[in-house]
Motif scaffolding. Sequence first.
Motif, PDB file in Angstrom:
ATOM      1  N   ILE A   1       0.857  -1.201   0.000  1.00 59.10           N
ATOM      2  CA  ILE A   1       0.000   0.000   0.000  1.00 59.10           C
ATOM      3  C   ILE A   1       0.885   1.241   0.000  1.00 59.10           C
ATOM      4  O   ILE A   1       1.658   1.466   0.932  1.00 59.10           O
ATOM      5  CB  ILE A   1      -0.885   0.068   1.261  1.00 59.10           C
ATOM      6  CG1 ILE A   1      -1.639  -1.233   1.489  1.00 59.10           C
ATOM      7  CG2 ILE A   1      -1.854   1.262   1.174  1.00 59.10           C
ATOM      8  CD1 ILE A   1      -2.391  -1.276   2.820  1.00 59.10           C
ATOM      9  N   ILE A   2       0.775   2.030  -1.065  1.00 57.08           N
ATOM     10  CA  ILE A   2       1.423   3.344  -1.068  1.00 57.08           C
ATOM     11  C   ILE A   2       0.317   4.329  -0.679  1.00 57.08           C
ATOM     12  O   ILE A   2      -0.628   4.562  -1.446  1.00 57.08           O
ATOM     13  CB  ILE A   2       1.980   3.684  -2.481  1.00 57.08           C
ATOM     14  CG1 ILE A   2       2.989   2.621  -2.946  1.00 57.08           C
ATOM     15  CG2 ILE A   2       2.598   5.084  -2.465  1.00 57.08           C
ATOM     16  CD1 ILE A   2       4.241   2.465  -2.107  1.00 57.08           C
ATOM     17  N   PRO A   3       0.398   4.903   0.524  1.00 51.91           N
ATOM     18  CA  PRO A   3      -0.715   5.702   1.024  1.00 51.91           C
ATOM     19  C   PRO A   3      -0.887   7.011   0.253  1.00 51.91           C
ATOM     20  O   PRO A   3       0.058   7.772   0.102  1.00 51.91           O
ATOM     21  CB  PRO A   3      -0.335   5.975   2.481  1.00 51.91           C
ATOM     22  CG  PRO A   3       1.153   5.878   2.506  1.00 51.91           C
ATOM     23  CD  PRO A   3       1.533   4.868   1.467  1.00 51.91           C
ATOM     24  N   ALA A   4      -2.105   7.213  -0.260  1.00 52.70           N
ATOM     25  CA  ALA A   4      -2.425   8.455  -0.969  1.00 52.70           C
ATOM     26  C   ALA A   4      -3.930   8.662  -0.856  1.00 52.70           C
ATOM     27  O   ALA A   4      -4.589   9.049  -1.809  1.00 52.70           O
ATOM     28  CB  ALA A   4      -1.999   8.349  -2.435  1.00 52.70           C
ATOM     29  N   GLY A   5      -4.473   8.369   0.350  1.00 52.88           N
ATOM     30  CA  GLY A   5      -5.925   8.466   0.548  1.00 52.88           C
ATOM     31  C   GLY A   5      -6.271   9.492   1.612  1.00 52.88           C
ATOM     32  O   GLY A   5      -5.462  10.367   1.931  1.00 52.88           O
TER      33      GLY A   5
ATOM     34  N   HIS B   1       9.441  -0.838   2.468  1.00 48.83           N
ATOM     35  CA  HIS B   1       8.958  -2.120   3.018  1.00 48.83           C
ATOM     36  C   HIS B   1       8.673  -3.107   1.876  1.00 48.83           C
ATOM     37  O   HIS B   1       8.851  -4.317   2.033  1.00 48.83           O
ATOM     38  CB  HIS B   1       7.691  -1.913   3.848  1.00 48.83           C
ATOM     39  CG  HIS B   1       7.964  -1.423   5.248  1.00 48.83           C
ATOM     40  ND1 HIS B   1       8.420  -2.249   6.239  1.00 48.83           N
ATOM     41  CD2 HIS B   1       7.853  -0.201   5.809  1.00 48.83           C
ATOM     42  CE1 HIS B   1       8.582  -1.545   7.359  1.00 48.83           C
ATOM     43  NE2 HIS B   1       8.242  -0.297   7.129  1.00 48.83           N
ATOM     44  N   ILE B   2       8.225  -2.576   0.749  1.00 49.55           N
ATOM     45  CA  ILE B   2       7.985  -3.452  -0.414  1.00 49.55           C
ATOM     46  C   ILE B   2       9.324  -3.980  -0.940  1.00 49.55           C
ATOM     47  O   ILE B   2       9.498  -5.180  -1.154  1.00 49.55           O
ATOM     48  CB  ILE B   2       7.210  -2.688  -1.519  1.00 49.55           C
ATOM     49  CG1 ILE B   2       5.807  -2.301  -1.019  1.00 49.55           C
ATOM     50  CG2 ILE B   2       7.134  -3.535  -2.800  1.00 49.55           C
ATOM     51  CD1 ILE B   2       5.042  -1.369  -1.941  1.00 49.55           C
TER      52      ILE B   2
ATOM     53  N   GLY C   1      10.930  -6.685   0.885  1.00 49.18           N
ATOM     54  CA  GLY C   1      10.139  -7.927   0.821  1.00 49.18           C
ATOM     55  C   GLY C   1       9.503  -8.316   2.136  1.00 49.18           C
ATOM     56  O   GLY C   1       9.356  -9.499   2.435  1.00 49.18           O
ATOM     57  N   ASP C   2       9.103  -7.306   2.927  1.00 49.22           N
ATOM     58  CA  ASP C   2       8.432  -7.618   4.194  1.00 49.22           C
ATOM     59  C   ASP C   2       7.131  -8.379   3.956  1.00 49.22           C
ATOM     60  O   ASP C   2       6.527  -8.276   2.871  1.00 49.22           O
ATOM     61  CB  ASP C   2       8.108  -6.313   4.944  1.00 49.22           C
ATOM     62  CG  ASP C   2       9.284  -5.880   5.802  1.00 49.22           C
ATOM     63  OD1 ASP C   2      10.178  -6.714   6.031  1.00 49.22           O
ATOM     64  OD2 ASP C   2       9.307  -4.722   6.225  1.00 49.22           O
ATOM     65  N   SER C   3       6.712  -9.086   4.985  1.00 48.66           N
ATOM     66  CA  SER C   3       5.475  -9.856   4.861  1.00 48.66           C
ATOM     67  C   SER C   3       4.712  -9.813   6.175  1.00 48.66           C
ATOM     68  O   SER C   3       5.240 -10.190   7.216  1.00 48.66           O
ATOM     69  CB  SER C   3       5.843 -11.299   4.505  1.00 48.66           C
ATOM     70  OG  SER C   3       4.671 -12.024   4.235  1.00 48.66           O
ATOM     71  N   GLN C   4       3.506  -9.302   6.109  1.00 46.68           N
ATOM     72  CA  GLN C   4       2.654  -9.218   7.310  1.00 46.68           C
ATOM     73  C   GLN C   4       1.298  -9.859   7.002  1.00 46.68           C
ATOM     74  O   GLN C   4       0.523  -9.342   6.194  1.00 46.68           O
ATOM     75  CB  GLN C   4       2.448  -7.749   7.704  1.00 46.68           C
ATOM     76  CG  GLN C   4       1.424  -7.515   8.803  1.00 46.68           C
ATOM     77  CD  GLN C   4       1.823  -8.132  10.144  1.00 46.68           C
ATOM     78  OE1 GLN C   4       2.920  -7.903  10.626  1.00 46.68           O
ATOM     79  NE2 GLN C   4       0.950  -8.936  10.730  1.00 46.68           N
ATOM     80  N   PRO C   5       1.002 -10.993   7.652  1.00 42.42           N
ATOM     81  CA  PRO C   5      -0.329 -11.571   7.435  1.00 42.42           C
ATOM     82  C   PRO C   5      -1.409 -10.709   8.069  1.00 42.42           C
ATOM     83  O   PRO C   5      -1.144  -9.989   9.042  1.00 42.42           O
ATOM     84  CB  PRO C   5      -0.251 -12.932   8.120  1.00 42.42           C
ATOM     85  CG  PRO C   5       0.957 -12.921   8.961  1.00 42.42           C
ATOM     86  CD  PRO C   5       1.817 -11.776   8.577  1.00 42.42           C
ATOM     87  N   LEU C   6      -2.606 -10.792   7.522  1.00 42.63           N
ATOM     88  CA  LEU C   6      -3.702  -9.940   7.985  1.00 42.63           C
ATOM     89  C   LEU C   6      -5.004 -10.739   8.022  1.00 42.63           C
ATOM     90  O   LEU C   6      -5.297 -11.503   7.094  1.00 42.63           O
ATOM     91  CB  LEU C   6      -3.846  -8.802   6.968  1.00 42.63           C
ATOM     92  CG  LEU C   6      -4.332  -7.457   7.463  1.00 42.63           C
ATOM     93  CD1 LEU C   6      -3.419  -6.928   8.555  1.00 42.63           C
ATOM     94  CD2 LEU C   6      -4.366  -6.469   6.304  1.00 42.63           C
ATOM     95  N   ASP C   7      -5.756 -10.545   9.110  1.00 45.01           N
ATOM     96  CA  ASP C   7      -7.082 -11.166   9.206  1.00 45.01           C
ATOM     97  C   ASP C   7      -8.056 -10.435   8.286  1.00 45.01           C
ATOM     98  O   ASP C   7      -7.934  -9.216   8.088  1.00 45.01           O
ATOM     99  CB  ASP C   7      -7.623 -11.029  10.633  1.00 45.01           C
ATOM    100  CG  ASP C   7      -6.802 -11.803  11.643  1.00 45.01           C
ATOM    101  OD1 ASP C   7      -6.107 -12.742  11.241  1.00 45.01           O
ATOM    102  OD2 ASP C   7      -6.873 -11.462  12.835  1.00 45.01           O
TER     103      ASP C   7
ATOM    104  N   LYS D   1      -1.764 -11.236   2.800  1.00 43.45           N
ATOM    105  CA  LYS D   1      -0.463 -10.778   3.313  1.00 43.45           C
ATOM    106  C   LYS D   1      -0.123  -9.425   2.703  1.00 43.45           C
ATOM    107  O   LYS D   1      -0.397  -9.189   1.518  1.00 43.45           O
ATOM    108  CB  LYS D   1       0.633 -11.772   2.915  1.00 43.45           C
ATOM    109  CG  LYS D   1       0.748 -12.923   3.887  1.00 43.45           C
ATOM    110  CD  LYS D   1       1.980 -13.753   3.603  1.00 43.45           C
ATOM    111  CE  LYS D   1       1.622 -14.993   2.930  1.00 43.45           C
ATOM    112  NZ  LYS D   1       2.201 -15.724   2.023  1.00 43.45           N
ATOM    113  N   LEU D   2       0.471  -8.567   3.525  1.00 45.63           N
ATOM    114  CA  LEU D   2       0.901  -7.257   3.032  1.00 45.63           C
ATOM    115  C   LEU D   2       2.425  -7.189   2.974  1.00 45.63           C
ATOM    116  O   LEU D   2       3.099  -7.927   3.686  1.00 45.63           O
ATOM    117  CB  LEU D   2       0.443  -6.147   3.985  1.00 45.63           C
ATOM    118  CG  LEU D   2      -1.034  -5.976   4.269  1.00 45.63           C
ATOM    119  CD1 LEU D   2      -1.247  -4.700   5.067  1.00 45.63           C
ATOM    120  CD2 LEU D   2      -1.836  -5.946   2.986  1.00 45.63           C
ATOM    121  N   PHE D   3       2.935  -6.262   2.167  1.00 39.22           N
ATOM    122  CA  PHE D   3       4.357  -5.934   2.221  1.00 39.22           C
ATOM    123  C   PHE D   3       4.532  -4.981   3.401  1.00 39.22           C
ATOM    124  O   PHE D   3       4.572  -3.756   3.245  1.00 39.22           O
ATOM    125  CB  PHE D   3       4.799  -5.227   0.934  1.00 39.22           C
ATOM    126  CG  PHE D   3       4.965  -6.143  -0.247  1.00 39.22           C
ATOM    127  CD1 PHE D   3       6.013  -7.052  -0.305  1.00 39.22           C
ATOM    128  CD2 PHE D   3       4.084  -6.072  -1.322  1.00 39.22           C
ATOM    129  CE1 PHE D   3       6.174  -7.881  -1.413  1.00 39.22           C
ATOM    130  CE2 PHE D   3       4.245  -6.897  -2.432  1.00 39.22           C
ATOM    131  CZ  PHE D   3       5.288  -7.805  -2.467  1.00 39.22           C
TER     132      PHE D   3
END
Length: 558
Positions: A247-251, A272-273, A276-282, A536-538
């Motif tokens: 996610i590149i924040p622009a909102g 973070h992209i 190669g970070d990895s964060q699982p998300l519910d 999963k997120l970067f």
Amino acid sequence: MEKQPRLLCSQLSVGGRVCDVTLSSSFLSWREVVDSSKKRTAANVYGPLKAAGSHCVPVCEIIAIQETEEDCPSTNVGKWQKVPQNPAGSNQHAFTVSYVERTLKHRWRCSEVTLHCPDRKLCLQWVQAIREQLALLTIRPKRLLVYINPHGGKQRGKRIYEQKVAPIFSRASITTDVIVTERANHARDHLKTEADLKKYDGVVCVGGDGMFSEIMHGLISRTQCDSGVDQSCADETLIPCGLRIGIIPAGSTDCICYATVGCNDPVTSALHIVVGDSQPLDVCSVHQNNAFLRYSVSLLGYGFYGDVLMDSERKRWMGPARYDISGVKTFLSHRYYEGTISFLPADGSVGTPRDKIQCRSGCNICQLPSADKAVYKVEDSISETENKDVWQVIRGKFLAINAACMSCACPRSPKGLSPSAHLADGTADLILVRKCSRLDFLRHLLRHTNKNDQFDHPFVEVYRVRQFRFTPRYQETDSELDLREAEGSSSKHFFTQICREHQACSCAPTHSSWNCDGEILPHGAIQVRVHCQLIKLFARGIEEQSVFEDPSYALCAI
Ligand SMILES: Nc1ncnc2c1ncn2[C@@H]1O[C@H](COP(=O)(O)OP(=O)(O)OP(=O)(O)O)[C@@H](O)[C@H]1O
Ligand SMILES: CCCCCCCCCCCCC/C=C/[C@@H](O)[C@H](CO)NC(=O)CCCCC
Ligand SMILES: [Ca+2]
């Protein structure tokens, strides 16, 4: 910290100082060689001093390495050409390493260091050795599919990507296919049906929470469709998505980025992209009977947040300020809604919404496999043996019914709607704000912006849940209403009957809509289920400050 075997060790010059430079499989470090006679031999040759002390960069935080070519115009031919950098005129061989540097408030920056070598052979040896180490980091993405919403937030998505993000991707040798969306749901539909996902290591969205939601819906639907899973069935076990989302924040709110990274900064997210970070998300699935409605990862809010969103959609032209105006307007209207909430409590092992344990990078609770989550017992949690798999039912009049699958931290509320909610524990925090005075509700709301506990009010209840259902009173079945009315007096029964038969009269029950990650869901009655770590997120979760304030981190492996 354990010492790593050295792969390469040389005396090189950094900013004019002679340094011992070491490469291990985990770190690149350089430390100034202190001459006992205090003579700075390198400074005499290469120029002014710039840096002092020891430096250590984890290999996994190196963005790129390149041979340095320093060019300047030639006086004779008016063309740019390579020249030796040092004043003595001897050949200059150097390489530049770009790496992650942490600054304040969880922001990352791309820093650079240039290391000068006495000869080209040694320079190439260093470049090759570092490249070999980077090549071992197979978790890093090489090819990304990027969607840009040109109309999100302050309409700066395209500029942010071109000026701040694309140069970082290009330096890290990441190739991209970029799609600037032309309409709402363009990205979702493209991902769902058209995109050749085999070509990519991840998908990036440039925009806000709404744009992220599009990408998430596209990817989840595509994954279920490819695996033959029917997402309209509320009881289906969904298949986790293979591709990570950046996610590149622009909102306007950027809650999902803020709550998973710790800030809404495009450069930080790009880095973070790259690493190669990895964060699982519910992910919560939202159904009405057996019809699939939507997925949600941040806020599902009925009443206050549903009404704020409904009003703010008419003010989109105002940009992010629309939420402030609609927030005040909705607060003043002070509407409450009646209905029934049923929920399935979470295992005690995942803690409680008021335990003050915050989900941080490498969170222990989120790392437990779902099946093992019952192993740990938290003393003040709901007793598992009594409540596991038993639905609890609450009826009442509410100003707000909120479910937060993550903290929902954002610039407006840096600790979020539920500060102790976890990103990947398979649960959501269900927050019920019962009817109370305007002043009390204001106190509750303002506590989202300061250090006080927003749940410490007699009219607020909060539960950690795996599933919940809500039925607004106007949608309750006759049998549910009869049950409820039997609980009241006969005069109340008579009055309720009239209201049911005259929905348009002034005492008819009002209804709200759901705010589902910033999208309006007009359905009142919904069933919600949390799917543990579906995407999963970067990202890596919010880092503890101590990770980079710890001096042993900076002096590692030297
Ligand atoms: N090209 C487009 N034209 C119009 N709308 C678009 C386009 N591309 C995407 N959208 C829609 O714009 C909506 C809002 O976008 P986005 O989430 O990026 O910004 P925001 O609403 O300002 O921020 P936030 O969601 O963080 O509050 C999304 O619902 C998305 O579906
Ligand atoms: C009278 C003034 C009261 C001020 C109270 C401040 C409380 C702030 C709590 C903020 C919680 C944000 C939760 C995030 C929700 C996002 O999924 C969603 C999409 O971007 N944003 C909103 O709905 C936007 C929601 C904006 C709410 C104001
Ligand atoms: Ca969660």
